[in-house]
Design a protein around this motif. Structure first.
Motif, mmCIF file in Angstrom:
data_model
loop_
_atom_site.group_PDB
_atom_site.id
_atom_site.type_symbol
_atom_site.label_atom_id
_atom_site.label_comp_id
_atom_site.label_asym_id
_atom_site.label_seq_id
_atom_site.Cartn_x
_atom_site.Cartn_y
_atom_site.Cartn_z
ATOM 1 N N ARG A 1 0.820 -1.214 0.000
ATOM 2 C CA ARG A 1 0.000 0.000 0.000
ATOM 3 C C ARG A 1 0.852 1.262 0.000
ATOM 4 N N ALA A 2 2.024 1.196 -0.619
ATOM 5 C CA ALA A 2 2.910 2.356 -0.621
ATOM 6 C C ALA A 2 2.274 3.552 -1.324
ATOM 7 N N ALA A 3 1.597 3.300 -2.452
ATOM 8 C CA ALA A 3 0.992 4.404 -3.200
ATOM 9 C C ALA A 3 -0.055 5.118 -2.368
ATOM 10 N N MET A 4 -0.865 4.369 -1.628
ATOM 11 C CA MET A 4 -1.888 4.986 -0.793
ATOM 12 C C MET A 4 -1.250 5.802 0.335
ATOM 13 N N THR A 5 -0.181 5.260 0.941
ATOM 14 C CA THR A 5 0.496 5.982 2.018
ATOM 15 C C THR A 5 1.113 7.276 1.517
ATOM 16 N N ILE A 6 1.770 7.219 0.365
ATOM 17 C CA ILE A 6 2.413 8.413 -0.182
ATOM 18 C C ILE A 6 1.366 9.436 -0.604
ATOM 19 N N THR B 1 -1.396 9.843 0.908
ATOM 20 C CA THR B 1 -1.843 10.425 2.180
ATOM 21 C C THR B 1 -0.850 11.481 2.665
ATOM 22 N N LEU B 2 0.450 11.190 2.531
ATOM 23 C CA LEU B 2 1.459 12.191 2.894
ATOM 24 C C LEU B 2 1.305 13.444 2.035
ATOM 25 N N ARG B 3 1.046 13.238 0.750
ATOM 26 C CA ARG B 3 0.843 14.393 -0.139
ATOM 27 C C ARG B 3 -0.404 15.173 0.267
ATOM 28 N N MET B 4 -1.409 14.472 0.783
ATOM 29 C CA MET B 4 -2.616 15.133 1.273
ATOM 30 C C MET B 4 -2.285 16.038 2.461
ATOM 31 N N LEU B 5 -1.378 15.576 3.342
ATOM 32 C CA LEU B 5 -0.968 16.398 4.479
ATOM 33 C C LEU B 5 -0.328 17.698 4.005
ATOM 34 N N PHE B 6 0.401 17.610 2.894
ATOM 35 C CA PHE B 6 1.001 18.819 2.316
ATOM 36 C C PHE B 6 -0.091 19.787 1.852
ATOM 37 N N SER B 7 -1.164 19.245 1.260
ATOM 38 C CA SER B 7 -2.288 20.098 0.843
ATOM 39 C C SER B 7 -2.952 20.755 2.047
ATOM 40 N N ILE B 8 -3.109 19.983 3.131
ATOM 41 C CA ILE B 8 -3.688 20.552 4.354
ATOM 42 C C ILE B 8 -2.820 21.695 4.863
ATOM 43 N N PRO C 1 -9.949 15.072 0.224
ATOM 44 C CA PRO C 1 -10.608 13.760 0.132
ATOM 45 C C PRO C 1 -10.287 13.023 -1.162
ATOM 46 N N LEU C 2 -10.058 13.774 -2.243
ATOM 47 C CA LEU C 2 -9.781 13.113 -3.524
ATOM 48 C C LEU C 2 -8.429 12.412 -3.506
ATOM 49 N N MET C 3 -7.452 12.966 -2.797
ATOM 50 C CA MET C 3 -6.160 12.279 -2.699
ATOM 51 C C MET C 3 -6.300 10.967 -1.945
ATOM 52 N N LEU C 4 -7.129 10.973 -0.909
ATOM 53 C CA LEU C 4 -7.400 9.721 -0.207
ATOM 54 C C LEU C 4 -8.122 8.736 -1.133
ATOM 55 N N GLY C 5 -9.052 9.250 -1.924
ATOM 56 C CA GLY C 5 -9.800 8.388 -2.841
ATOM 57 C C GLY C 5 -8.914 7.764 -3.899
ATOM 58 N N GLN D 1 -13.679 23.171 -10.578
ATOM 59 C CA GLN D 1 -12.632 22.835 -9.605
ATOM 60 C C GLN D 1 -12.693 21.379 -9.162
ATOM 61 N N LEU D 2 -13.840 20.737 -9.294
ATOM 62 C CA LEU D 2 -13.900 19.309 -8.986
ATOM 63 C C LEU D 2 -13.021 18.527 -9.963
ATOM 64 N N VAL D 3 -13.053 18.918 -11.228
ATOM 65 C CA VAL D 3 -12.189 18.278 -12.229
ATOM 66 C C VAL D 3 -10.727 18.604 -11.943
ATOM 67 N N ASN D 4 -10.455 19.866 -11.604
ATOM 68 C CA ASN D 4 -9.084 20.284 -11.321
ATOM 69 C C ASN D 4 -8.513 19.540 -10.120
ATOM 70 N N ALA D 5 -9.308 19.438 -9.057
ATOM 71 C CA ALA D 5 -8.837 18.748 -7.857
ATOM 72 C C ALA D 5 -8.579 17.269 -8.141
ATOM 73 N N SER D 6 -9.397 16.658 -9.002
ATOM 74 C CA SER D 6 -9.174 15.263 -9.385
ATOM 75 C C SER D 6 -7.885 15.124 -10.182
ATOM 76 N N PHE D 7 -7.640 16.068 -11.070
ATOM 77 C CA PHE D 7 -6.386 16.106 -11.844
ATOM 78 C C PHE D 7 -5.175 16.190 -10.919
ATOM 79 N N ILE D 8 -5.224 17.096 -9.947
ATOM 80 C CA ILE D 8 -4.112 17.269 -9.017
ATOM 81 C C ILE D 8 -3.925 16.035 -8.140
ATOM 82 N N ALA D 9 -5.034 15.475 -7.655
ATOM 83 C CA ALA D 9 -4.955 14.306 -6.779
ATOM 84 C C ALA D 9 -4.325 13.117 -7.491
#
Length: 398
Positions: free
Chosen positions: A147-152, A154-161, A271-275, A316-324
């Motif tokens: 699950r390395a991709a999911m963990t990384i 999640t770390l990237r999500m922390l950067f967004s926060i 949430p999209l990065m987690l998804g 922005q929903l499309v943009n956020a999905s692109f970034i995630a």
């Protein structure tokens, strides 16, 4: 719908509970360092212009020299980190370099001294993020998790926060005590990261040489993927730079509208990065990142064709999905292509952003002459080129 990964990408439900003891403090460290960059980053130009009294030419030179030196430093450190069990020491050293640089910047007002700090000490601190991603992957691999991709992600999500909270905190700090308080606060956050790296994290043995030699992709393939990530992120940088001017000049909105739009995107990213991280346990990373590039093309075409502010906000929903998809999974994708070299892979993917910022600069200058709608048309073309590179990259093994 695809419900399982192909045979070459084994899927596991392993949660690697033994890794949690290291990954939780690593996440805290990542959040603190993200906050330190988020409170300083948006105000570097203002600091140089007002506190240092630098003219526009010197400001531009400073803003280019920093990313270039960071790319060079991170590349050299990334290669070293995969050969010996020194990644924890590198994390501690990079965090200490960030604390030293921020502390010095709190008191120094000489342009040339600050430039020297930027191309040396600050450049070293830039290796912290790719090395943190590499450390996370090594920890999970040593504990048998896939699950390395999911963990990384999640770390990237922390950067967004961190970047959601950072600018408002920075504005408060500037009002309270000016740039000295701002940079000392950033130094304190880096100091917390040093303590975590020294007293909580553990050394992890790198992969054996035969593991690095087997199963990797051809260098040309890796470079094509990194080039694609660079083009896709250049589109993102260009879009953010032009947003406030596009909304106010072309759509007759306001700067406040731009803040709301950008804030909405940042909130949706979390949430999209987690998804997308969860999807990475079922779908191949190549397919998810390529789909993200396609979403980038769609987003910038929609914005370039928009006539009202609400249309940009809805997109922005499309943009956020692109970034995630691209930024959340891009590092994991490159790491998958270079097994046994997580530091080098994370550095290659991480270096895409500063190079992307350099690519976006001249295009933004053209948009100032041709109209800000041009920025989004150019961003759509950048995403199209990135998508083409991903689609034509071969999965040939080394």
């Amino acid at each position: 719908m695809v419900t399982s990964a192909p045979p070459s990408t084994p899927v596991s439900t392993t949660r690697a509970p033994g890794a949690t003891r290291l990954l939780v403090p690593l996440g805290a460290m990542f959040l603190f360092v993200g906050l330190s960059t988020a409170v300083v980053g948006p105000f570097v130009s203002l600091f140089l212009s007002t506190a240092v009294k630098a003219d526009p030419v010197h400001v531009a030179a400073f803003l280019v020299a920093g990313p270039v030196s960071m790319v060079v430093s991170s590349t050299l450190i990334g290669r070293l980190s995969d050969r010996r069990p020194v990644r924890r020491k590198i994390l501690a050293g990079a965090a200490a370099a960030g604390a030293l640089s921020a502390t010095a910047t709190a008191f120094v007002r000489d342009y040339w001294v600050l430039l020297a700090l930027t191309v040396t000490v600050t450049a070293i601190s830039g290796s912290l993020f790719p090395q943190a991603f590499a450390y996370a992957r090594e920890v999970l691999e040593r504990h048998g998790s896939t699950r390395a991709a999911m963990t990384i992600s999640t770390l990237r999500m922390l950067f967004s926060i961190a970047w959601v909270a950072g600018p408002p905190v920075a504005a408060f700090l500037l009002d309270a005590g000016g740039f000295r308080v701002l940079y000392l606060s950033a130094a304190t956050m880096y100091a917390v990261a040093v303590l975590v790296a020294v007293f909580v994290l553990e050394d992890v043995e790198p992969a054996a040489p035969q593991q690095r030699a087997e199963g990797g992709h051809a260098p040309s393939t890796v470079l094509r993927v990194v080039a694609a990530l660079t083009l896709l992120q250049a589109a993102g940088v260009l879009g953010v730079q032009a947003m406030s001017l596009f909304l106010s000049h072309d759509l007759r909105g306001s700067v406040r509208d731009a803040g709301l739009v950008l804030g909405l995107c940042a909130a949706l990213e979390i949430p999209l990065m987690l998804g997308f991280g969860a999807l990475s346990t079922r779908w191949p990373l190549r397919r998810l990142v390529t789909a993200g590039a396609g979403l980038g093309v769609l987003y910038y075409v929609l914005v370039a064709a928009s006539a009202h502010t609400w249309q940009v906000a809805a997109a922005q929903l499309v943009n956020a999905s692109f970034i995630a998809a691209v930024q959340g999974l891009g590092i994991s994708y490159v790491q998958e292509m270079l097994p046994g070299e997580p530091g080098r892979a994370a550095t290659l993917a991480g270096n895409a952003y500063p190079v992307a910022a350099i690519v976006a600069g001249p295009l933004f200058g053209l948009a100032q002459h041709l109209g800000y709608r041009f920025a989004y048309a150019a961003a759509a073309l950048l995403c199209t080129a990135g998508l083409a590179l991903l689609l034509t990259s071969h999965r040939r093994r080394r």
